[in-house]
Scaffold this motif. Structure first.
Motif, PDB file in Angstrom:
ATOM      1  N   LEU A  85       0.829  -1.213   0.000  1.00  0.00           N
ATOM      2  CA  LEU A  85       0.000   0.000   0.000  1.00  0.00           C
ATOM      3  C   LEU A  85       0.859   1.256   0.000  1.00  0.00           C
ATOM      4  O   LEU A  85       0.548   2.230  -0.688  1.00  0.00           O
ATOM      5  CB  LEU A  85      -0.950  -0.018   1.197  1.00  0.00           C
ATOM      6  CG  LEU A  85      -2.065   1.006   1.184  1.00  0.00           C
ATOM      7  CD1 LEU A  85      -2.919   0.855  -0.076  1.00  0.00           C
ATOM      8  CD2 LEU A  85      -2.944   0.848   2.409  1.00  0.00           C
ATOM      9  N   GLU A  86       1.961   1.238   0.745  1.00  0.00           N
ATOM     10  CA  GLU A  86       2.860   2.391   0.781  1.00  0.00           C
ATOM     11  C   GLU A  86       3.502   2.617  -0.587  1.00  0.00           C
ATOM     12  O   GLU A  86       3.617   3.761  -1.051  1.00  0.00           O
ATOM     13  CB  GLU A  86       3.956   2.180   1.834  1.00  0.00           C
ATOM     14  CG  GLU A  86       3.439   2.136   3.257  1.00  0.00           C
ATOM     15  CD  GLU A  86       4.493   1.705   4.256  1.00  0.00           C
ATOM     16  OE1 GLU A  86       4.463   2.239   5.375  1.00  0.00           O
ATOM     17  OE2 GLU A  86       5.336   0.841   3.933  1.00  0.00           O
ATOM     18  N   ILE A  87       3.905   1.529  -1.230  1.00  0.00           N
ATOM     19  CA  ILE A  87       4.501   1.643  -2.568  1.00  0.00           C
ATOM     20  C   ILE A  87       3.466   2.186  -3.539  1.00  0.00           C
ATOM     21  O   ILE A  87       3.762   3.073  -4.348  1.00  0.00           O
ATOM     22  CB  ILE A  87       5.031   0.269  -3.040  1.00  0.00           C
ATOM     23  CG1 ILE A  87       6.128  -0.244  -2.106  1.00  0.00           C
ATOM     24  CG2 ILE A  87       5.538   0.348  -4.477  1.00  0.00           C
ATOM     25  CD1 ILE A  87       6.512  -1.696  -2.329  1.00  0.00           C
ATOM     26  N   SER A  88       2.260   1.673  -3.428  1.00  0.00           N
ATOM     27  CA  SER A  88       1.165   2.132  -4.287  1.00  0.00           C
ATOM     28  C   SER A  88       0.944   3.635  -4.133  1.00  0.00           C
ATOM     29  O   SER A  88       0.807   4.353  -5.129  1.00  0.00           O
ATOM     30  CB  SER A  88      -0.104   1.359  -3.930  1.00  0.00           C
ATOM     31  OG  SER A  88      -1.209   1.865  -4.610  1.00  0.00           O
ATOM     32  N   ASP A  89       0.936   4.116  -2.898  1.00  0.00           N
ATOM     33  CA  ASP A  89       0.734   5.545  -2.643  1.00  0.00           C
ATOM     34  C   ASP A  89       1.887   6.377  -3.172  1.00  0.00           C
ATOM     35  O   ASP A  89       1.682   7.398  -3.822  1.00  0.00           O
ATOM     36  CB  ASP A  89       0.566   5.804  -1.135  1.00  0.00           C
ATOM     37  CG  ASP A  89      -0.745   5.268  -0.589  1.00  0.00           C
ATOM     38  OD1 ASP A  89      -1.672   5.017  -1.396  1.00  0.00           O
ATOM     39  OD2 ASP A  89      -0.838   5.104   0.644  1.00  0.00           O
ATOM     40  N   LYS A  90       3.113   5.946  -2.904  1.00  0.00           N
ATOM     41  CA  LYS A  90       4.288   6.735  -3.309  1.00  0.00           C
ATOM     42  C   LYS A  90       4.453   6.795  -4.829  1.00  0.00           C
ATOM     43  O   LYS A  90       4.836   7.818  -5.360  1.00  0.00           O
ATOM     44  CB  LYS A  90       5.549   6.181  -2.668  1.00  0.00           C
ATOM     45  CG  LYS A  90       5.638   6.463  -1.174  1.00  0.00           C
ATOM     46  CD  LYS A  90       7.057   6.305  -0.694  1.00  0.00           C
ATOM     47  CE  LYS A  90       7.149   6.546   0.786  1.00  0.00           C
ATOM     48  NZ  LYS A  90       7.186   7.939   1.160  1.00  0.00           N
ATOM     49  N   LEU A  91       4.166   5.668  -5.495  1.00  0.00           N
ATOM     50  CA  LEU A  91       4.335   5.635  -6.955  1.00  0.00           C
ATOM     51  C   LEU A  91       3.062   6.009  -7.705  1.00  0.00           C
ATOM     52  O   LEU A  91       3.055   6.049  -8.924  1.00  0.00           O
ATOM     53  CB  LEU A  91       4.810   4.243  -7.390  1.00  0.00           C
ATOM     54  CG  LEU A  91       6.165   3.785  -6.840  1.00  0.00           C
ATOM     55  CD1 LEU A  91       6.494   2.380  -7.348  1.00  0.00           C
ATOM     56  CD2 LEU A  91       7.265   4.762  -7.220  1.00  0.00           C
ATOM     57  N   LEU A 136       0.323   4.276  -8.139  1.00  0.00           N
ATOM     58  CA  LEU A 136      -0.081   3.152  -8.977  1.00  0.00           C
ATOM     59  C   LEU A 136      -1.125   2.341  -8.228  1.00  0.00           C
ATOM     60  O   LEU A 136      -1.120   2.307  -7.002  1.00  0.00           O
ATOM     61  CB  LEU A 136       1.120   2.228  -9.255  1.00  0.00           C
ATOM     62  CG  LEU A 136       2.239   2.778 -10.118  1.00  0.00           C
ATOM     63  CD1 LEU A 136       3.431   1.825 -10.085  1.00  0.00           C
ATOM     64  CD2 LEU A 136       1.765   2.953 -11.555  1.00  0.00           C
ATOM     65  N   PRO A 137      -2.009   1.657  -8.953  1.00  0.00           N
ATOM     66  CA  PRO A 137      -2.938   0.755  -8.270  1.00  0.00           C
ATOM     67  C   PRO A 137      -2.160  -0.356  -7.558  1.00  0.00           C
ATOM     68  O   PRO A 137      -1.100  -0.789  -8.036  1.00  0.00           O
ATOM     69  CB  PRO A 137      -3.790   0.174  -9.399  1.00  0.00           C
ATOM     70  CG  PRO A 137      -3.595   1.085 -10.560  1.00  0.00           C
ATOM     71  CD  PRO A 137      -2.248   1.712 -10.394  1.00  0.00           C
ATOM     72  N   ILE A 138      -2.687  -0.817  -6.436  1.00  0.00           N
ATOM     73  CA  ILE A 138      -1.984  -1.829  -5.644  1.00  0.00           C
ATOM     74  C   ILE A 138      -1.781  -3.122  -6.430  1.00  0.00           C
ATOM     75  O   ILE A 138      -0.744  -3.787  -6.302  1.00  0.00           O
ATOM     76  CB  ILE A 138      -2.693  -2.082  -4.301  1.00  0.00           C
ATOM     77  CG1 ILE A 138      -1.769  -2.837  -3.352  1.00  0.00           C
ATOM     78  CG2 ILE A 138      -4.001  -2.809  -4.496  1.00  0.00           C
ATOM     79  CD1 ILE A 138      -2.198  -2.781  -1.910  1.00  0.00           C
ATOM     80  N   GLY A 139      -2.728  -3.478  -7.293  1.00  0.00           N
ATOM     81  CA  GLY A 139      -2.582  -4.664  -8.126  1.00  0.00           C
ATOM     82  C   GLY A 139      -1.403  -4.549  -9.082  1.00  0.00           C
ATOM     83  O   GLY A 139      -0.692  -5.531  -9.320  1.00  0.00           O
ATOM     84  N   THR A 140      -1.194  -3.353  -9.614  1.00  0.00           N
ATOM     85  CA  THR A 140      -0.059  -3.112 -10.505  1.00  0.00           C
ATOM     86  C   THR A 140       1.251  -3.266  -9.740  1.00  0.00           C
ATOM     87  O   THR A 140       2.212  -3.865 -10.237  1.00  0.00           O
ATOM     88  CB  THR A 140      -0.155  -1.705 -11.128  1.00  0.00           C
ATOM     89  OG1 THR A 140      -1.397  -1.602 -11.824  1.00  0.00           O
ATOM     90  CG2 THR A 140       0.993  -1.432 -12.073  1.00  0.00           C
ATOM     91  N   VAL A 141       1.289  -2.750  -8.515  1.00  0.00           N
ATOM     92  CA  VAL A 141       2.488  -2.856  -7.683  1.00  0.00           C
ATOM     93  C   VAL A 141       2.806  -4.327  -7.414  1.00  0.00           C
ATOM     94  O   VAL A 141       3.940  -4.772  -7.599  1.00  0.00           O
ATOM     95  CB  VAL A 141       2.303  -2.082  -6.353  1.00  0.00           C
ATOM     96  CG1 VAL A 141       3.416  -2.406  -5.369  1.00  0.00           C
ATOM     97  CG2 VAL A 141       2.233  -0.588  -6.615  1.00  0.00           C
ATOM     98  N   LYS A 142       1.791  -5.084  -7.012  1.00  0.00           N
ATOM     99  CA  LYS A 142       2.010  -6.508  -6.725  1.00  0.00           C
ATOM    100  C   LYS A 142       2.492  -7.245  -7.971  1.00  0.00           C
ATOM    101  O   LYS A 142       3.388  -8.083  -7.900  1.00  0.00           O
ATOM    102  CB  LYS A 142       0.720  -7.146  -6.213  1.00  0.00           C
ATOM    103  CG  LYS A 142       0.346  -6.717  -4.818  1.00  0.00           C
ATOM    104  CD  LYS A 142      -0.961  -7.375  -4.400  1.00  0.00           C
ATOM    105  CE  LYS A 142      -1.372  -6.967  -3.001  1.00  0.00           C
ATOM    106  NZ  LYS A 142      -2.621  -7.625  -2.582  1.00  0.00           N
ATOM    107  N   ASN A 143       1.890  -6.939  -9.111  1.00  0.00           N
ATOM    108  CA  ASN A 143       2.268  -7.587 -10.360  1.00  0.00           C
ATOM    109  C   ASN A 143       3.710  -7.251 -10.742  1.00  0.00           C
ATOM    110  O   ASN A 143       4.468  -8.135 -11.145  1.00  0.00           O
ATOM    111  CB  ASN A 143       1.309  -7.177 -11.482  1.00  0.00           C
ATOM    112  CG  ASN A 143       1.582  -7.943 -12.752  1.00  0.00           C
ATOM    113  OD1 ASN A 143       1.742  -9.148 -12.730  1.00  0.00           O
ATOM    114  ND2 ASN A 143       1.649  -7.224 -13.861  1.00  0.00           N
ATOM    115  N   ARG A 144       4.099  -6.001 -10.589  1.00  0.00           N
ATOM    116  CA  ARG A 144       5.459  -5.610 -10.961  1.00  0.00           C
ATOM    117  C   ARG A 144       6.499  -6.262 -10.048  1.00  0.00           C
ATOM    118  O   ARG A 144       7.565  -6.668 -10.505  1.00  0.00           O
ATOM    119  CB  ARG A 144       5.601  -4.094 -10.952  1.00  0.00           C
ATOM    120  CG  ARG A 144       4.862  -3.465 -12.121  1.00  0.00           C
ATOM    121  CD  ARG A 144       5.029  -1.985 -12.192  1.00  0.00           C
ATOM    122  NE  ARG A 144       4.277  -1.458 -13.326  1.00  0.00           N
ATOM    123  CZ  ARG A 144       4.207  -0.175 -13.636  1.00  0.00           C
ATOM    124  NH1 ARG A 144       4.837   0.716 -12.900  1.00  0.00           N
ATOM    125  NH2 ARG A 144       3.507   0.206 -14.677  1.00  0.00           N
TER     126      ARG A 144
END
Length: 171
Positions: free
Chosen positions: A136-142, A144-152
């Motif tokens: 969630l923190e990565i999603s907020d900082k970048l 990006l949707p959380i699903g995209t973060v997990k996928n990457r």
């Protein structure tokens, strides 16, 4: 829904939770404890339940999360390795001790090189996750949707595994 109505409905649903709890725990006593803890959390957090939504699903979610949190706590507690059984102590002369860090240094250099080869869109979320950021923190900082973060992060791991397959253990 009043507190009395909520209590009545939850108590009627309690028996339906037991089979699912047993599937999670594989132990009847642990399953009973899990159901009891789930019901306690449901009563304590009654104000968080939205009337008109699926109460049974809400209870199952509480139960699943309770089980996962308990499992994580147990595995974290028992994951420390006691190496005293594996260490052989021999009286040695300090002149006879040699340290060879070359192989570790080669592996580390290969890991850094593999990470550098990752595309920036995969490397950034992977490194943020690696240093301790939550999804969630990565999603907020970048942004990006959380699903995209997990996928990457998943894709980065997959590419690193392929790049570093020479270091895989042979079973």
């Amino acid at each position: 829904m009043t507190a009395l109505e909520f209590t009545s409905v939850v108590e009627r649903m309690a028996p339906t939770l037991r089979p699912a709890a047993y599937n999670l725990t594989r132990d009847s006593d642990d399953a009973k404890d899990l159901v009891q803890e789930t019901l306690l959390k449901a009563f304590v957090n009654r104000d968080k339940f939205k009337a008109g939504t699926n109460l049974k699903a809400w209870l199952y979610t509480i139960m699943r999360n309770t089980f996962i949190n308990h499992y994580n706590k147990i595995t974290k507690r028992s994951s420390s390795v006691d190496t005293t059984d594996y260490i052989q102590t021999h009286p040695t002369d300090d002149r006879m001790i040699a340290v060879n860090g070359a192989s570790g240094e080669f592996a580390l250099n290969d890991i850094y090189a593999a990470i550098e080869k990752l595309p920036e869109e995969l490397r950034t979320p992977f490194m943020m996750y690696y240093v301790g950021y939550k999804y969630l923190e990565i999603s907020d900082k970048l942004k990006l949707p959380i699903g995209t973060v997990k996928n990457r992060i998943h894709l980065a791991r997959k590419e690193l595994k392929q790049e570093l397959k020479g270091y895989a253990y042979a079973d």
